[in-house]
Design a protein around this motif. Structure first.
Motif, PDB file in Angstrom:
ATOM      1  N   THR A  28      -5.844  -2.488   4.976  1.00 27.30           N
ATOM      2  CA  THR A  28      -5.662  -3.570   5.719  1.00 27.30           C
ATOM      3  C   THR A  28      -4.453  -3.247   6.591  1.00 27.30           C
ATOM      4  O   THR A  28      -3.617  -2.251   6.155  1.00 27.30           O
ATOM      5  CB  THR A  28      -5.627  -4.742   5.027  1.00 27.30           C
ATOM      6  OG1 THR A  28      -4.161  -4.734   4.465  1.00 27.30           O
ATOM      7  CG2 THR A  28      -6.482  -5.011   4.189  1.00 27.30           C
ATOM      8  N   ASN A  30      -1.295  -4.466   6.431  1.00 26.81           N
ATOM      9  CA  ASN A  30      -0.158  -4.310   5.350  1.00 26.81           C
ATOM     10  C   ASN A  30      -0.436  -3.095   4.453  1.00 26.81           C
ATOM     11  O   ASN A  30       0.478  -2.332   4.008  1.00 26.81           O
ATOM     12  CB  ASN A  30       0.021  -5.738   4.829  1.00 26.81           C
ATOM     13  CG  ASN A  30       0.581  -6.817   5.596  1.00 26.81           C
ATOM     14  OD1 ASN A  30       1.318  -6.638   6.453  1.00 26.81           O
ATOM     15  ND2 ASN A  30       0.029  -8.108   5.563  1.00 26.81           N
ATOM     16  N   LYS A  33       0.390   0.570   6.011  1.00 22.40           N
ATOM     17  CA  LYS A  33       1.775   0.666   6.133  1.00 22.40           C
ATOM     18  C   LYS A  33       2.161   1.793   4.978  1.00 22.40           C
ATOM     19  O   LYS A  33       2.855   2.733   5.307  1.00 22.40           O
ATOM     20  CB  LYS A  33       2.575  -0.407   5.891  1.00 22.40           C
ATOM     21  CG  LYS A  33       2.732  -1.257   7.027  1.00 22.40           C
ATOM     22  CD  LYS A  33       3.365  -2.600   6.615  1.00 22.40           C
ATOM     23  CE  LYS A  33       2.957  -3.732   7.595  1.00 22.40           C
ATOM     24  NZ  LYS A  33       3.772  -4.988   7.155  1.00 22.40           N
ATOM     25  N   PHE A  52     -11.247  -6.711  -2.456  1.00 23.83           N
ATOM     26  CA  PHE A  52     -11.274  -8.357  -2.111  1.00 23.83           C
ATOM     27  C   PHE A  52     -12.487  -8.779  -2.345  1.00 23.83           C
ATOM     28  O   PHE A  52     -12.533 -10.138  -2.767  1.00 23.83           O
ATOM     29  CB  PHE A  52     -10.555  -8.602  -0.933  1.00 23.83           C
ATOM     30  CG  PHE A  52      -9.240  -8.564  -0.582  1.00 23.83           C
ATOM     31  CD1 PHE A  52      -8.185  -7.907  -1.520  1.00 23.83           C
ATOM     32  CD2 PHE A  52      -8.636  -8.555   0.576  1.00 23.83           C
ATOM     33  CE1 PHE A  52      -7.105  -7.753  -1.110  1.00 23.83           C
ATOM     34  CE2 PHE A  52      -7.319  -8.210   1.043  1.00 23.83           C
ATOM     35  CZ  PHE A  52      -6.546  -7.869   0.003  1.00 23.83           C
ATOM     36  N   GLN A  57      -7.334  -8.938  -6.740  1.00 21.81           N
ATOM     37  CA  GLN A  57      -5.882  -9.096  -6.448  1.00 21.81           C
ATOM     38  C   GLN A  57      -5.797 -10.450  -7.100  1.00 21.81           C
ATOM     39  O   GLN A  57      -4.437 -10.745  -7.228  1.00 21.81           O
ATOM     40  CB  GLN A  57      -5.621  -9.425  -4.804  1.00 21.81           C
ATOM     41  CG  GLN A  57      -6.051 -10.590  -4.206  1.00 21.81           C
ATOM     42  CD  GLN A  57      -7.681 -10.654  -3.875  1.00 21.81           C
ATOM     43  OE1 GLN A  57      -8.377  -9.927  -4.419  1.00 21.81           O
ATOM     44  NE2 GLN A  57      -8.060 -11.575  -2.782  1.00 21.81           N
ATOM     45  N   LYS A  70      -1.212 -10.382  -3.612  1.00 17.15           N
ATOM     46  CA  LYS A  70      -1.353  -9.581  -2.318  1.00 17.15           C
ATOM     47  C   LYS A  70      -1.067  -8.073  -2.567  1.00 17.15           C
ATOM     48  O   LYS A  70      -0.126  -7.674  -2.968  1.00 17.15           O
ATOM     49  CB  LYS A  70      -0.593 -10.235  -1.221  1.00 17.15           C
ATOM     50  CG  LYS A  70      -1.014 -11.221  -0.521  1.00 17.15           C
ATOM     51  CD  LYS A  70      -0.479 -12.166   0.413  1.00 17.15           C
ATOM     52  CE  LYS A  70      -0.671 -13.495   0.682  1.00 17.15           C
ATOM     53  NZ  LYS A  70      -2.111 -14.018   0.879  1.00 17.15           N
ATOM     54  N   ILE A  71      -1.986  -7.334  -1.517  1.00 15.72           N
ATOM     55  CA  ILE A  71      -1.618  -5.950  -1.395  1.00 15.72           C
ATOM     56  C   ILE A  71      -0.630  -5.540  -0.265  1.00 15.72           C
ATOM     57  O   ILE A  71      -0.714  -6.492   0.619  1.00 15.72           O
ATOM     58  CB  ILE A  71      -3.000  -5.062  -1.310  1.00 15.72           C
ATOM     59  CG1 ILE A  71      -3.752  -5.476  -0.019  1.00 15.72           C
ATOM     60  CG2 ILE A  71      -3.664  -4.997  -2.527  1.00 15.72           C
ATOM     61  CD1 ILE A  71      -3.540  -4.689   1.082  1.00 15.72           C
ATOM     62  N   PRO A  72      -0.111  -4.647  -0.365  1.00 12.95           N
ATOM     63  CA  PRO A  72       0.122  -3.406  -1.302  1.00 12.95           C
ATOM     64  C   PRO A  72       1.184  -3.711  -2.136  1.00 12.95           C
ATOM     65  O   PRO A  72       2.058  -4.794  -2.294  1.00 12.95           O
ATOM     66  CB  PRO A  72       0.462  -2.360  -0.181  1.00 12.95           C
ATOM     67  CG  PRO A  72       1.476  -3.091   0.758  1.00 12.95           C
ATOM     68  CD  PRO A  72       0.866  -4.321   1.087  1.00 12.95           C
ATOM     69  N   GLU A  89       5.447  -6.268  -1.503  1.00 11.62           N
ATOM     70  CA  GLU A  89       6.024  -6.579  -0.413  1.00 11.62           C
ATOM     71  C   GLU A  89       6.251  -5.408   0.613  1.00 11.62           C
ATOM     72  O   GLU A  89       6.924  -4.455   0.030  1.00 11.62           O
ATOM     73  CB  GLU A  89       7.362  -7.278  -0.328  1.00 11.62           C
ATOM     74  CG  GLU A  89       7.193  -8.837  -0.453  1.00 11.62           C
ATOM     75  CD  GLU A  89       6.189  -9.643   0.611  1.00 11.62           C
ATOM     76  OE1 GLU A  89       6.478  -9.144   2.001  1.00 11.62           O
ATOM     77  OE2 GLU A  89       5.646 -10.574   0.395  1.00 11.62           O
ATOM     78  N   SER A  90       5.435  -5.170   1.462  1.00 15.80           N
ATOM     79  CA  SER A  90       5.140  -3.882   2.223  1.00 15.80           C
ATOM     80  C   SER A  90       6.378  -3.449   2.800  1.00 15.80           C
ATOM     81  O   SER A  90       7.012  -2.255   2.906  1.00 15.80           O
ATOM     82  CB  SER A  90       4.276  -4.141   3.363  1.00 15.80           C
ATOM     83  OG  SER A  90       4.374  -4.938   4.290  1.00 15.80           O
ATOM     84  N   MET A 123       8.056  -8.067  10.103  1.00 19.20           N
ATOM     85  CA  MET A 123       7.515  -8.863   8.814  1.00 19.20           C
ATOM     86  C   MET A 123       7.453 -10.236   9.157  1.00 19.20           C
ATOM     87  O   MET A 123       6.620 -10.874   8.327  1.00 19.20           O
ATOM     88  CB  MET A 123       8.560  -8.338   7.413  1.00 19.20           C
ATOM     89  CG  MET A 123       8.564  -7.174   7.163  1.00 19.20           C
ATOM     90  SD  MET A 123       6.672  -6.440   6.327  1.00 19.20           S
ATOM     91  CE  MET A 123       6.797  -7.672   4.882  1.00 19.20           C
TER      92      MET A 123
HETATM   93  N1  GSH Z   1       4.029 -10.133   3.328  1.00 20.55           N
HETATM   94  C1  GSH Z   1       3.153  -9.237   2.671  1.00 20.55           C
HETATM   95  C2  GSH Z   1       1.851  -9.636   2.870  1.00 20.55           C
HETATM   96  C3  GSH Z   1       0.716  -8.634   2.512  1.00 20.55           C
HETATM   97  C4  GSH Z   1      -0.723  -9.367   2.684  1.00 20.55           C
HETATM   98  O1  GSH Z   1      -0.914 -10.357   3.412  1.00 20.55           O
HETATM   99  N2  GSH Z   1      -1.887  -8.643   2.255  1.00 20.55           N
HETATM  100  C5  GSH Z   1      -3.115  -9.272   2.650  1.00 20.55           C
HETATM  101  C6  GSH Z   1      -3.966  -8.130   2.966  1.00 20.55           C
HETATM  102  S1  GSH Z   1      -3.289  -7.625   4.508  1.00 20.55           S
HETATM  103  C7  GSH Z   1      -3.723  -9.734   0.974  1.00 20.55           C
HETATM  104  O2  GSH Z   1      -3.422  -8.720   0.072  1.00 20.55           O
HETATM  105  N3  GSH Z   1      -4.571 -10.782   1.009  1.00 20.55           N
HETATM  106  C8  GSH Z   1      -5.284 -11.115  -0.300  1.00 20.55           C
HETATM  107  C9  GSH Z   1      -5.012 -12.508  -0.479  1.00 20.55           C
HETATM  108  O3  GSH Z   1      -4.452 -13.391   0.010  1.00 20.55           O
HETATM  109  O4  GSH Z   1      -5.488 -12.723  -1.763  1.00 20.55           O
HETATM  110  C10 GSH Z   1       3.457  -7.801   2.666  1.00 20.55           C
HETATM  111  O5  GSH Z   1       3.545  -7.391   3.723  1.00 20.55           O
HETATM  112  O6  GSH Z   1       3.184  -7.143   1.604  1.00 20.55           O
END
Ligand code: GSH
Length: 235
Positions: A28, A30, A33, A52, A57, A70-72, A89-90, A123
């Motif tokens: 995705t 994030n 990156k 997902f 997750q 959340k990933i990564p 946190e990416s 971010m």
């Molecule tokens: N601020 C976090 C945002 C990470 C994020 O939003 N990841 C999404 C995918 S792009 C995710 O894991 N979503 C799964 C969920 O919300 O359950 C970062 O930059 O690492």
């Protein structure tokens, strides 16, 4: 040989190479990156897919590494003091990897702070705002009759694109000639906005020629081509 068995995440995603940095992610904006950064630096790593569609997750093993589900996320067997280092946190991961490798970050304090400034711009602004455009243009929000929420996020995204376009008007990359973690954080989101989110016309992407020129250069980098598809999705 590193021992990562104290980390519950390795029970669901066993480390075949525990001496390598463990990446838990999905391609995705994030997620990539970090895979792009790892490919750019050449640091050996072992990618693990967090799917997902099966809510990986949300599993206790994943939450043990990132309670924010959340990933990564990463687990570096060779962290500070030679101890394993878990991190989510990416933006924090990009900074960590830049400092660990001495790559993609200007060496002087002023350039370093300015790179962090643009990283935080991504971010706190680009990621959250473009994400809302995706929701209101492509996903559940597209069926809402009231278009004011969508228009609000589109307007804010255009404003952010204008800021970036001005920054890139006289520069190859966000920080100038140097390719940095600010670029790694930002361009996957622009690519996603006009590709996956299908919002190119909505934001008027042709009004931002410096952004699109830099995006093309970004997408052509060998490390980006590999990192954009890592970890590989299950067939
Ligand atoms: N601020 C976090 C945002 C990470 C994020 O939003 N990841 C999404 C995918 S792009 C995710 O894991 N979503 C799964 C969920 O919300 O359950 C970062 O930059 O690492």
């Amino acid at each position: 040989m590193s021992d990562l068995s104290a980390f519950p995440i390795t029970r669901k995603w066993p480390a075949q190479h525990p001496d390598r940095l463990q990446l838990y992610s999905l391609p995705t904006p994030n997620g990539v990156k970090v895979s792009i950064m790892l490919e750019e630096t050449g640091l050996p790593y072992e990618p693990h897919l967090v799917a997902f569609d099966t809510n990986d997750q949300m599993t206790p093993e994943f939450l043990s590494l990132n309670p924010n589900n959340k990933i990564p996320a990463i687990l570096d067997p060779n962290g500070p003091g030679g101890k394993p280092m878990p991190l989510f946190e990416s933006g924090a991961i990009l900074l960590y990897l830049a400092e660990k490798t001495g790559r993609l970050m200007p060496p002087h304090p002023a350039g370093r702070y300015q790179t962090l400034q643009w990283l935080m711009f991504q971010m706190s602004g680009v990621g959250p705002m473009f994400g809302q455009v995706g929701f209101f243009n492509k996903f559940a929000g597209k069926d809402y009759e009231d278009k004011r929420p969508r228009d609000r996020y589109v307007a804010e995204s255009k404003r952010l694109l204008r800021v970036l376009d001005l920054q890139l008007a006289q520069r190859a990359w966000i920080m100038g000639d140097a390719f940095t973690i600010a670029d790694v954080a930002t361009f996957p989101w622009i690519n996603n906005l006009i590709g996956f989110y299908e919002a190119a016309d909505l934001v008027g992407i042709t009004n931002f020629p410096h952004v699109t020129r830099a995006l093309r250069a970004f997408m052509a980098r060998p490390a980006v081509i590999i990192g954009m598809d890592m970890p590989k999705r299950a067939k």
